[in-house]
Write a protein that holds these residues in place. Structure first.
Motif, PDB file in Angstrom:
ATOM      1  N   ASN A 176      64.293  37.040  62.767  1.00 34.29           N
ATOM      2  CA  ASN A 176      65.283  37.080  61.691  1.00 34.29           C
ATOM      3  C   ASN A 176      65.316  38.421  60.964  1.00 34.29           C
ATOM      4  N   ASN A 177      64.520  39.353  61.487  1.00 35.32           N
ATOM      5  CA  ASN A 177      64.503  40.710  60.926  1.00 35.32           C
ATOM      6  C   ASN A 177      64.123  40.731  59.452  1.00 35.32           C
ATOM      7  N   TYR A 178      63.179  39.857  59.069  1.00 37.10           N
ATOM      8  CA  TYR A 178      62.667  39.888  57.704  1.00 37.10           C
ATOM      9  C   TYR A 178      61.838  41.161  57.522  1.00 37.10           C
ATOM     10  N   LYS A 179      61.974  41.791  56.378  1.00 38.29           N
ATOM     11  CA  LYS A 179      61.398  43.118  56.184  1.00 38.29           C
ATOM     12  C   LYS A 179      60.061  43.131  55.437  1.00 38.29           C
ATOM     13  N   PHE A 180      59.666  42.020  54.832  1.00 41.59           N
ATOM     14  CA  PHE A 180      58.422  42.054  54.035  1.00 41.59           C
ATOM     15  C   PHE A 180      57.198  42.143  54.946  1.00 41.59           C
ATOM     16  N   PRO A 181      56.127  42.798  54.493  1.00 39.36           N
ATOM     17  CA  PRO A 181      54.921  42.917  55.307  1.00 39.36           C
ATOM     18  C   PRO A 181      54.066  41.656  55.260  1.00 39.36           C
ATOM     19  N   ALA A 182      53.396  41.401  56.368  1.00 43.06           N
ATOM     20  CA  ALA A 182      52.408  40.317  56.446  1.00 43.06           C
ATOM     21  C   ALA A 182      51.030  40.957  56.535  1.00 43.06           C
ATOM     22  N   THR A 183      50.216  40.721  55.535  1.00 44.07           N
ATOM     23  CA  THR A 183      48.909  41.346  55.435  1.00 44.07           C
ATOM     24  C   THR A 183      47.842  40.523  56.134  1.00 44.07           C
ATOM     25  N   ILE A 184      47.019  41.170  56.950  1.00 47.00           N
ATOM     26  CA  ILE A 184      45.827  40.511  57.478  1.00 47.00           C
ATOM     27  C   ILE A 184      44.822  40.413  56.341  1.00 47.00           C
ATOM     28  N   GLU A 185      44.517  39.195  55.926  1.00 48.95           N
ATOM     29  CA  GLU A 185      43.541  38.988  54.852  1.00 48.95           C
ATOM     30  C   GLU A 185      42.311  38.297  55.444  1.00 48.95           C
ATOM     31  N   ASN A 195      31.320  42.394  62.328  1.00 54.43           N
ATOM     32  CA  ASN A 195      31.529  42.990  61.008  1.00 54.43           C
ATOM     33  C   ASN A 195      33.011  42.891  60.667  1.00 54.43           C
ATOM     34  N   ALA A 196      33.348  43.278  59.447  1.00 54.67           N
ATOM     35  CA  ALA A 196      34.724  43.109  58.974  1.00 54.67           C
ATOM     36  C   ALA A 196      35.722  43.878  59.827  1.00 54.67           C
ATOM     37  N   ILE A 197      35.366  45.087  60.239  1.00 51.59           N
ATOM     38  CA  ILE A 197      36.293  45.889  61.032  1.00 51.59           C
ATOM     39  C   ILE A 197      36.592  45.219  62.371  1.00 51.59           C
ATOM     40  N   GLU A 198      35.545  44.718  63.025  1.00 50.59           N
ATOM     41  CA  GLU A 198      35.748  44.060  64.315  1.00 50.59           C
ATOM     42  C   GLU A 198      36.577  42.781  64.177  1.00 50.59           C
ATOM     43  N   GLU A 199      36.370  42.061  63.085  1.00 52.17           N
ATOM     44  CA  GLU A 199      37.141  40.825  62.890  1.00 52.17           C
ATOM     45  C   GLU A 199      38.604  41.115  62.578  1.00 52.17           C
ATOM     46  N   VAL A 200      38.856  42.179  61.825  1.00 56.18           N
ATOM     47  CA  VAL A 200      40.253  42.559  61.567  1.00 56.18           C
ATOM     48  C   VAL A 200      40.934  42.971  62.876  1.00 56.18           C
ATOM     49  N   LYS A 201      40.190  43.654  63.732  1.00 56.29           N
ATOM     50  CA  LYS A 201      40.746  44.015  65.045  1.00 56.29           C
ATOM     51  C   LYS A 201      41.151  42.764  65.823  1.00 56.29           C
ATOM     52  N   CYS A 203      42.034  39.900  64.523  1.00 55.94           N
ATOM     53  CA  CYS A 203      43.230  39.360  63.872  1.00 55.94           C
ATOM     54  C   CYS A 203      44.468  40.144  64.297  1.00 55.94           C
ATOM     55  N   LEU A 204      44.324  41.456  64.369  1.00 62.19           N
ATOM     56  CA  LEU A 204      45.447  42.298  64.780  1.00 62.19           C
ATOM     57  C   LEU A 204      45.860  41.983  66.217  1.00 62.19           C
ATOM     58  N   LYS A 205      44.880  41.801  67.089  1.00 61.87           N
ATOM     59  CA  LYS A 205      45.191  41.435  68.474  1.00 61.87           C
ATOM     60  C   LYS A 205      45.907  40.084  68.532  1.00 61.87           C
ATOM     61  N   TYR A 206      45.506  39.169  67.654  1.00 64.47           N
ATOM     62  CA  TYR A 206      46.175  37.867  67.588  1.00 64.47           C
ATOM     63  C   TYR A 206      47.642  38.047  67.225  1.00 64.47           C
ATOM     64  N   CYS A 207      47.900  38.933  66.270  1.00 66.74           N
ATOM     65  CA  CYS A 207      49.285  39.217  65.874  1.00 66.74           C
ATOM     66  C   CYS A 207      50.060  39.835  67.035  1.00 66.74           C
ATOM     67  N   GLU A 208      49.446  40.808  67.697  1.00 72.51           N
ATOM     68  CA  GLU A 208      50.115  41.480  68.814  1.00 72.51           C
ATOM     69  C   GLU A 208      50.439  40.513  69.926  1.00 72.51           C
ATOM     70  N   LYS A 209      49.501  39.611  70.230  1.00 69.14           N
ATOM     71  CA  LYS A 209      49.726  38.614  71.275  1.00 69.14           C
ATOM     72  C   LYS A 209      50.846  37.651  70.872  1.00 69.14           C
ATOM     73  N   SER A 210      50.888  37.316  69.581  1.00 64.69           N
ATOM     74  CA  SER A 210      51.922  36.406  69.087  1.00 64.69           C
ATOM     75  C   SER A 210      53.313  36.990  69.251  1.00 64.69           C
ATOM     76  N   LEU A 211      53.393  38.311  69.182  1.00 59.89           N
ATOM     77  CA  LEU A 211      54.689  38.991  69.192  1.00 59.89           C
ATOM     78  C   LEU A 211      55.021  39.630  70.543  1.00 59.89           C
ATOM     79  N   SER A 212      54.128  39.471  71.493  1.00 59.64           N
ATOM     80  CA  SER A 212      54.360  40.086  72.810  1.00 59.64           C
ATOM     81  C   SER A 212      55.305  39.240  73.664  1.00 59.64           C
TER      82      SER A 212
END
Length: 212
Positions: A176-185, A195-201, A203-212
């Motif tokens: 729907n081309n919504y413009k607001f950002p979705a923050t990884i929290e 560690n936190a950095i590895e877990e955020v990575k 989460c980011l991969k989860y987002c990328e897979k969701s949108l692939s």
């Protein structure tokens, strides 16, 4: 101490905020929101003014704060945000409902949502995608985490193991081309050996897979 801080905020230059914005921008990072403890009912008008000026200097489109539960205060913040040409996005936890923000939204076009999709699910709301659809034009940003429904214990869990429709929400935003950002929290317990950095990575991969 609060009086000292209030006095400092009323006179401080925005130069350091300009430097901070440049540092982030030079690294390819855009600052979209600012959340100082400056927008409460116990803060002075000068502090609120400082917070909004600082946000604009940083390049943010909005400031965020916990919803104060006070209609007079949300009216005041909306009015001050209009003066600054910025938005105030109210955050909520498990008190979020489909109508949670309605009064503030009616008060001012400069009042908005800082939606937390995970907390919204943990609060027992049955159609978390509907609030995105119905209020997308008033959402300035969304906190993204995976939480369980009350029936499953409300846990804050690794992405993909809870009840929050993260993939569907991201796909809805894309389609729907919504413009607001979705923050990884990152709020679930970090597994031993990670560690936190590895877990955020992750989460980011989860987002990328969701949108692939």
């Amino acid at each position: 101490y609060t009086k000292v801080v209030a006095q400092w905020r009323s006179t401080v230059s925005m130069d350091k905020f300009e430097e901070l914005r440049k540092m982030y921008n030079d690294a390819g990072v855009t600052i979209y929101a600012f959340k100082p403890r400056a927008f409460g009912k116990d803060n002075t008008d000068a502090e609120i003014d400082w917070g909004m000026r600082a946000a604009k200097t940083l390049g943010a489109s909005h400031v965020t704060l916990e919803h104060p539960g006070d209609d007079v205060h949300t009216q005041k913040l909306g009015d001050m945000a209009k003066k600054h040409g910025i938005f105030v996005a109210y955050h909520g936890h498990e008190q979020q409902t489909p109508t949670f923000w309605d009064t503030a939204l009616k008060q001012s076009k400069h009042n908005a949502l800082n939606l937390d999709l995970g907390h919204y699910v943990a609060a027992g709301n049955t159609d978390p995608l509907e609030i995105i659809k119905s209020k997308h034009n008033r959402i300035m940003s969304m906190h993204t985490k995976d939480r369980q429904t009350p029936e499953h214990g409300k846990g804050n869990v690794p992405w993909g193991t809870g009840d929050t429709p993260i993939s569907q929400a991201l796909q809805l935003m894309r389609d729907n081309n919504y413009k607001f950002p979705a923050t990884i929290e990152l709020e679930y317990n970090i597994p031993e050996g990670s560690n936190a950095i590895e877990e955020v990575k992750k989460c980011l991969k989860y987002c990328e897979k969701s949108l692939s």
